[in-house]
Motif scaffolding. Sequence first.
Motif, short mmCIF file in Angstrom:
data_model
loop_
_atom_site.label_atom_id
_atom_site.label_comp_id
_atom_site.label_asym_id
_atom_site.label_seq_id
_atom_site.Cartn_x
_atom_site.Cartn_y
_atom_site.Cartn_z
N PRO A 42 43.82 34.84 47.69
CA PRO A 42 44.30 35.94 46.84
C PRO A 42 45.41 36.70 47.55
N ARG A 89 41.84 30.84 40.44
CA ARG A 89 40.58 31.41 40.90
C ARG A 89 40.74 32.92 40.95
N LYS A 90 39.64 33.63 41.00
CA LYS A 90 39.73 35.08 41.01
C LYS A 90 38.66 35.68 41.91
N LEU A 91 38.88 36.93 42.28
CA LEU A 91 37.91 37.68 43.06
C LEU A 91 36.79 38.12 42.12
N THR A 92 35.56 37.86 42.54
CA THR A 92 34.41 38.19 41.70
C THR A 92 33.47 39.15 42.42
N TYR A 130 35.41 34.81 46.69
CA TYR A 130 36.53 33.99 46.22
C TYR A 130 36.23 32.57 46.66
#
Length: 234
Positions: A165, A103-106, A124
């Motif tokens: 994260p 997953r990633k920070l958007t 996230y």
Amino acid sequence: MRNFAAFYSVIALVPLVCARADLTIVQKIEGPGQNGEITVKIKGDKERMDAPSQPTRIIDGKTGEMTDLLNEKKSFIRISAQQMKAAAETINKFDDGKQPSPRKLTPTGKKETINGYETEEFVYEAPQFKASFWVATKYPDAADILKQMQAPVSGAWKPSNMGMPDYTDFAGLPLKTVISVGDSQVATTIMSIKKDSISAAEFDIPKDFQELKKPLDAAPPPVESPAGFPAATP
């Protein structure tokens, strides 16, 4: 579900550090039964967290050990790196045995001024929770703070081990963190960061405290809980 949400709150508070400088971070936490201020102190790879009416929590990034000081009872409970690893594995399998996926920070494009700093929202999302981070890219010494953030929470305490994260994933300092688990939401806001020297003795277990043996549940007991790490962090 309550323990699960509380577990993430511990992380969120988990602290910020400035390169080789002692830090004292004051955070405001807002959420069900968790309103108040948390003080986080960091010296090298050690971190101490104090919250009203809660145990004092000390994390040693070198050994991976966490200690809760029950101040009124003059006793303490240790949680080893091995126990913490087992708890993280349990959390990662919490959602019907599904393994965590990347997953990633958007960025959302939303902006907000927090304590005089302009921040941008990054979200996230995971199957079990949703996190919103308001990041100040122009915060003084943000790069050094982000590098050192990882020191007390390396190894078994690494945020990515628990589906969050890592601090070094951020493009600036997360001044506000909002964690949502089901219908529950906990927000943590950094109110101040000071770089004054901290005595090493503040990270020691008092000599007159007695150790209590307590089995670890699915997740370590939160300092009821600092916001949610989902720490201080971010």
